[in-house]
Design a protein around this motif. Structure first.
Motif, PDB file in Angstrom:
ATOM      1  N   TYR A 243      83.992 -46.992   9.833  1.00 33.69           N
ATOM      2  CA  TYR A 243      85.188 -47.726   9.430  1.00 33.69           C
ATOM      3  C   TYR A 243      84.938 -48.426   8.088  1.00 33.69           C
ATOM      4  CZ  TYR A 243      87.535 -47.175  13.973  1.00 33.69           C
ATOM      5  OH  TYR A 243      88.167 -46.669  15.083  1.00 33.69           O
ATOM      6  N   LEU A 244      86.015 -48.641   7.355  1.00 32.60           N
ATOM      7  CA  LEU A 244      85.919 -49.349   6.077  1.00 32.60           C
ATOM      8  C   LEU A 244      85.628 -50.827   6.312  1.00 32.60           C
ATOM      9  CD1 LEU A 244      88.959 -47.861   4.103  1.00 32.60           C
ATOM     10  CD2 LEU A 244      86.575 -47.077   4.139  1.00 32.60           C
ATOM     11  N   HIS A 245      84.927 -51.459   5.335  1.00 34.19           N
ATOM     12  CA  HIS A 245      84.630 -52.881   5.429  1.00 34.19           C
ATOM     13  C   HIS A 245      85.146 -53.619   4.192  1.00 34.19           C
ATOM     14  CE1 HIS A 245      81.386 -52.031   2.645  1.00 34.19           C
ATOM     15  NE2 HIS A 245      80.742 -51.273   3.530  1.00 34.19           N
ATOM     16  N   ILE A 246      84.895 -54.909   4.135  1.00 35.42           N
ATOM     17  CA  ILE A 246      85.436 -55.748   3.065  1.00 35.42           C
ATOM     18  C   ILE A 246      84.933 -55.300   1.696  1.00 35.42           C
ATOM     19  CG2 ILE A 246      83.598 -57.465   3.363  1.00 35.42           C
ATOM     20  CD1 ILE A 246      87.259 -58.219   2.401  1.00 35.42           C
ATOM     21  N   GLY A 247      83.733 -54.702   1.638  1.00 40.97           N
ATOM     22  CA  GLY A 247      83.248 -54.162   0.377  1.00 40.97           C
ATOM     23  C   GLY A 247      84.108 -53.010  -0.109  1.00 40.97           C
ATOM     24  N   HIS A 248      84.557 -52.165   0.819  1.00 36.95           N
ATOM     25  CA  HIS A 248      85.469 -51.084   0.453  1.00 36.95           C
ATOM     26  C   HIS A 248      86.802 -51.651  -0.026  1.00 36.95           C
ATOM     27  CE1 HIS A 248      82.862 -48.755   3.389  1.00 36.95           C
ATOM     28  NE2 HIS A 248      82.760 -48.055   2.282  1.00 36.95           N
TER      29      HIS A 248
ATOM     30  N   THR B 210      77.794 -33.782  10.791  1.00 31.84           N
ATOM     31  CA  THR B 210      76.988 -34.371  11.868  1.00 31.84           C
ATOM     32  C   THR B 210      77.368 -35.819  12.126  1.00 31.84           C
ATOM     33  OG1 THR B 210      75.223 -35.066  10.346  1.00 31.84           O
ATOM     34  CG2 THR B 210      75.057 -32.862  11.316  1.00 31.84           C
ATOM     35  N   LYS B 211      78.025 -36.477  11.163  1.00 31.07           N
ATOM     36  CA  LYS B 211      78.340 -37.900  11.314  1.00 31.07           C
ATOM     37  C   LYS B 211      79.832 -38.205  11.235  1.00 31.07           C
ATOM     38  CE  LYS B 211      73.944 -39.570   9.410  1.00 31.07           C
ATOM     39  NZ  LYS B 211      73.309 -40.423   8.360  1.00 31.07           N
ATOM     40  N   GLU B 212      80.641 -37.205  10.941  1.00 28.87           N
ATOM     41  CA  GLU B 212      82.051 -37.460  10.654  1.00 28.87           C
ATOM     42  C   GLU B 212      82.936 -37.186  11.866  1.00 28.87           C
ATOM     43  OE1 GLU B 212      81.179 -36.141   6.040  1.00 28.87           O
ATOM     44  OE2 GLU B 212      82.411 -34.859   7.335  1.00 28.87           O
ATOM     45  N   ASP B 213      84.107 -37.845  11.850  1.00 26.66           N
ATOM     46  CA  ASP B 213      85.003 -37.704  12.993  1.00 26.66           C
ATOM     47  C   ASP B 213      86.422 -37.990  12.541  1.00 26.66           C
ATOM     48  OD1 ASP B 213      86.436 -38.740  15.602  1.00 26.66           O
ATOM     49  OD2 ASP B 213      84.634 -37.706  16.270  1.00 26.66           O
ATOM     50  N   ILE B 214      87.388 -37.351  13.176  1.00 26.72           N
ATOM     51  CA  ILE B 214      88.794 -37.579  12.842  1.00 26.72           C
ATOM     52  C   ILE B 214      89.195 -39.027  13.089  1.00 26.72           C
ATOM     53  CG2 ILE B 214      89.620 -36.894  15.122  1.00 26.72           C
ATOM     54  CD1 ILE B 214      91.294 -36.201  11.712  1.00 26.72           C
ATOM     55  N   GLU B 215      88.511 -39.704  14.029  1.00 20.39           N
ATOM     56  CA  GLU B 215      88.785 -41.127  14.279  1.00 20.39           C
ATOM     57  C   GLU B 215      88.598 -41.936  13.005  1.00 20.39           C
ATOM     58  OE1 GLU B 215      86.665 -44.961  16.500  1.00 20.39           O
ATOM     59  OE2 GLU B 215      86.051 -42.910  17.024  1.00 20.39           O
ATOM     60  N   TYR B 216      87.550 -41.627  12.249  1.00 19.18           N
ATOM     61  CA  TYR B 216      87.275 -42.368  11.030  1.00 19.18           C
ATOM     62  C   TYR B 216      88.294 -42.030   9.945  1.00 19.18           C
ATOM     63  CZ  TYR B 216      82.829 -42.995  13.463  1.00 19.18           C
ATOM     64  OH  TYR B 216      81.873 -43.293  14.392  1.00 19.18           O
ATOM     65  N   VAL B 217      88.723 -40.771   9.885  1.00 21.72           N
ATOM     66  CA  VAL B 217      89.748 -40.377   8.919  1.00 21.72           C
ATOM     67  C   VAL B 217      91.022 -41.191   9.149  1.00 21.72           C
ATOM     68  CG1 VAL B 217      91.245 -38.482   8.168  1.00 21.72           C
ATOM     69  CG2 VAL B 217      88.822 -38.051   8.629  1.00 21.72           C
ATOM     70  N   GLU B 218      91.436 -41.259  10.400  1.00 15.68           N
ATOM     71  CA  GLU B 218      92.679 -41.976  10.728  1.00 15.68           C
ATOM     72  C   GLU B 218      92.531 -43.475  10.482  1.00 15.68           C
ATOM     73  OE1 GLU B 218      93.305 -40.801  14.754  1.00 15.68           O
ATOM     74  OE2 GLU B 218      94.157 -38.835  14.212  1.00 15.68           O
ATOM     75  N   SER B 219      91.380 -44.043  10.803  1.00 15.49           N
ATOM     76  CA  SER B 219      91.197 -45.483  10.607  1.00 15.49           C
ATOM     77  C   SER B 219      91.194 -45.825   9.127  1.00 15.49           C
ATOM     78  CB  SER B 219      89.894 -45.952  11.258  1.00 15.49           C
ATOM     79  OG  SER B 219      88.756 -45.513  10.526  1.00 15.49           O
ATOM     80  N   ILE B 220      90.620 -44.965   8.296  1.00 18.27           N
ATOM     81  CA  ILE B 220      90.584 -45.225   6.851  1.00 18.27           C
ATOM     82  C   ILE B 220      91.994 -45.213   6.274  1.00 18.27           C
ATOM     83  CG2 ILE B 220      89.875 -44.219   4.649  1.00 18.27           C
ATOM     84  CD1 ILE B 220      87.251 -43.358   6.104  1.00 18.27           C
TER      85      ILE B 220
ATOM     86  N   SER C  95      81.624 -55.265  20.190  1.00 20.74           N
ATOM     87  CA  SER C  95      82.452 -54.489  21.121  1.00 20.74           C
ATOM     88  C   SER C  95      83.045 -53.241  20.493  1.00 20.74           C
ATOM     89  CB  SER C  95      83.585 -55.383  21.649  1.00 20.74           C
ATOM     90  OG  SER C  95      84.434 -55.806  20.593  1.00 20.74           O
ATOM     91  N   GLY C  96      82.838 -53.028  19.211  1.00 18.80           N
ATOM     92  CA  GLY C  96      83.381 -51.851  18.546  1.00 18.80           C
ATOM     93  C   GLY C  96      83.512 -52.110  17.060  1.00 18.80           C
ATOM     94  N   TRP C  97      83.973 -51.103  16.327  1.00 19.94           N
ATOM     95  CA  TRP C  97      84.154 -51.248  14.877  1.00 19.94           C
ATOM     96  C   TRP C  97      85.168 -52.343  14.538  1.00 19.94           C
ATOM     97  CZ3 TRP C  97      81.193 -48.977  11.212  1.00 19.94           C
ATOM     98  CH2 TRP C  97      80.437 -47.862  11.570  1.00 19.94           C
ATOM     99  N   ASP C  98      86.097 -52.613  15.453  1.00 22.58           N
ATOM    100  CA  ASP C  98      87.115 -53.626  15.184  1.00 22.58           C
ATOM    101  C   ASP C  98      86.796 -54.956  15.850  1.00 22.58           C
ATOM    102  OD1 ASP C  98      87.581 -52.961  17.825  1.00 22.58           O
ATOM    103  OD2 ASP C  98      89.765 -52.883  17.627  1.00 22.58           O
TER     104      ASP C  98
END
Length: 572
Positions: free
Chosen positions: A46-51, A80-90, A293-296
């Motif tokens: 997931y993106l963070h405040i630096g992003h 190996t590290k990527e997922d559609i979940e991350y695409v949608e969250s970004i 508890s998670g990325w969020d």
């Protein structure tokens, strides 16, 4: 959604070095007046405040020029590290921050065939070769900062052999790690990045977009410069850790003889923040290790975590504007980020009364079955916010810390025999203290002055403290989560080194309070709604766990920078 226009408070007060470069390029018509930037996240977290700083710069610079555009391009070259979940969250995070890529949504995987053909071109011109050394051997041959590298025994394979091996790599004949494709540059270069860097590797893993179509994947340094050129990017803005990679960026474009004018890479200082880590690897460890508890999780510096905690996109944009763009790394105080969210929420958040650690008060001279409605101000900073009605009755709750049986000097809140004001209500005086068998205070008996309704005495007498309260008969039970920074020390853990940064995690980063008492206006507060709990801080209804039957509020930020005071006391 269009890119938001900056308010007067967001307007840049000075021109930074990146904007100066772009202005000069426009003046010389280097790119025909075009300004095209890109934000290229890797969808492996997931993106963070630096992003957020990069997003604000990439999209902001483009929006300042007529016809300027910013591309959102996913660097999806490591399945190996990527997922559609991350695409949608970004995508969700970029939109939430107030920015829109319009038609300019791209993926590095869109260019896999073109990238492969460019790699074949490098092989045919003698600028790339297939390597048989293992990863450890490649590392050993590369040398050090003081010692030049050594040429691989496979460096001078014939073009025909390299083409054959590379085609067979694509056909899936080999296991992971059997071969890589390397650029043939200079093993004696003082810049280690230029010592025959890897361009392609074997990964027998399905890709979230291309499935099993590929089993070799290009490296970022090979991919992103070519992607920039394909898309017509003019100014490729990167953080400082890519400065040593810029010669490779230019080498690939020049060696492939891609059309001019070619995109230029410009580096700026990344955001480092006190008391936290902005290393995606570290954040992943926290998630996978169960420390959050998670990325969020609202303790996380991710944009989704900050959103869940109650931060606003406007506050984050103001923060990014304030810290500006520099060429040298520095660390920003956490209190500065919190300052901007306080400033924003002070203007927009309606007020409410909430007692987090309740102590019951019984007004002995108030009629036992009576109750009344008092008027409270919704937001003194917003004249148009109006007022709300709060119920008042014989039994109330106040904060436990607002009473002391033996108060020290300069403690002006409730104590035996002392009179204080209840906000929007009456003056009360403590006349008795009820304790349990263990000697703990469980209830206060007080009297109230009916002549002081509204909080003022007709005879002009003054009190030195005003307390918030909640009617016991009307109180809403809730859970409240209080947060402190993730790391105990102000040093930010931004390095991707394998050191166990979890040793510095703050054990008090989360304090869950149950049995909190809230005024009834908060009974149906929707998820994500923000409030100022009077005398407590700013709070947000939790968007994941809160339900009407079990409301949960996250503390966004205190009313003052109390963390700095705690740290000062600990260090004294």
């Amino acid at each position: 959604m269009s890119t938001p226009q900056k308010s007067p408070n967001e307007a840049s007060s000075s021109t930074d070095f990146i904007r100066t470069i772009i202005a000069e390029d426009k003046q010389t018509n280097k790119y025909g007046g075009r300004v095209v930037t890109r934000f290229p996240p890797e969808p492996n977290g997931y993106l963070h405040i630096g992003h957020a700083k990069s997003i604000y710069l990439d999209f902001g610079v483009a929006s300042e020029h007529d016809g300027g555009v910013c591309h959102l391009r996913f660097d999806d070259t490591n399945p190996t590290k990527e997922d559609i979940e991350y695409v949608e969250s970004i995508q969700e995070d970029v939109n939430w921050l107030g920015f829109d890529w319009g038609e300019h949504l791209y993926y590095a995987s869109d260019y896999f065939e073109q990238l492969y053909q460019y790699a074949m071109q490098l092989i045919k011109t003698g600028h790339a070769y297939v390597e048989s050394l293992s990863a450890d051997e490649i590392r050993d041959y590369r040398g050090t900062l003081t010692d030049p590298g050594r040429e691989s025994p496979y460096r001078n394979r014939s073009i025909e052999e390299n083409l054959d091996l590379f085609e067979r790599m694509r056909a899936g004949e080999f296991e992971d790690g059997a071969y890589v494709l390397r650029a043939k540059i200079d093993m004696a270069s003082p810049n280690i990045t230029m010592r025959d860097p890897t361009l392609y590797r074997i990964r027998n893993v399905p890709h979230h977009r291309t499935g099993d179509a590929w089993c070799i994947y290009p490296m970022y340094d090979f991919t992103h410069c070519i992607s920039d050129a394909i898309e017509g990017v003019t100014h490729s803005l990167c953080t400082l850790e890519f400065e040593n990679n810029r010669p490779l960026y230019d080498w690939v474009l020049e060696t492939l003889d891609l059309p001019k004018p070619r995109p230029q890479q410009i580096e700026f200082a990344r955001l480092n923040l006190e008391h936290t880590t902005l290393s995606k690897r570290h954040l992943r460890r926290l998630v996978e290790g169960g420390q959050v508890s998670g990325w969020d999780d609202p303790r996380m510096p991710t944009i989704s975590g900050l959103r869940r905690r109650g931060y606003t996109p406007e506050a984050i944009r103001h923060f990014c504007e304030h810290i500006g763009v520099a060429k040298r790394d520095s660390t920003v105080r956490m209190s500065l980020l919190e300052y901007f969210i306080r400033q924003d929420l002070n203007q927009r958040a309606p007020r409410a009364m909430a007692v987090l650690r309740p102590l019951k008060v019984v007004l002995l001279n108030y009629p036992e079955h009576d109750e009344e409605t008092l008027e409270a101000i919704n937001n003194p900073e917003d004249p148009g916010a109006g007022t709300r009605q709060v119920p008042f009755s014989r039994e109330l709750y106040i904060e436990r810390e607002d009473f002391m049986e033996e108060p020290p000097k300069k403690y002006f809140r409730l104590a035996p025999g002392r009179e204080v004001r209840l906000r929007y209500a009456y003056f009360i005086t403590c006349v008795d203290v009820i304790k349990d068998d263990a000697g703990q205070v469980v209830e206060l008996h007080c009297t109230y002055d009916p002549e002081t309704r509204g909080g003022s005495a007709p005879d002009g007498r003054k009190v030195k403290a005003t307390l918030h309260w909640v009617s016991a008969a009307h109180a809403v039970d809730a859970e409240v989560r209080l947060y402190e920074p993730l790391l105990q020390t102000p040093d930010s853990a931004d390095s991707d080194s394998p050191d166990d940064f979890t040793q510095t995690l703050n054990p008090n980063s989360l304090d869950v309070l149950t049995g909190c008492k809230l005024e009834p206006s908060l009974a149906e507060a929707p998820p994500g709604e923000r409030y100022q709990f009077e005398r407590q801080g700013y709070f947000c209804v939790d968007s994941r766990d809160s339900t009407p039957a079990r409301p949960i509020f996250n503390r966004t930020v205190t009313l003052r920078d109390t963390w700095a005071k705690v740290q000062k006391a600990q260090n004294s």
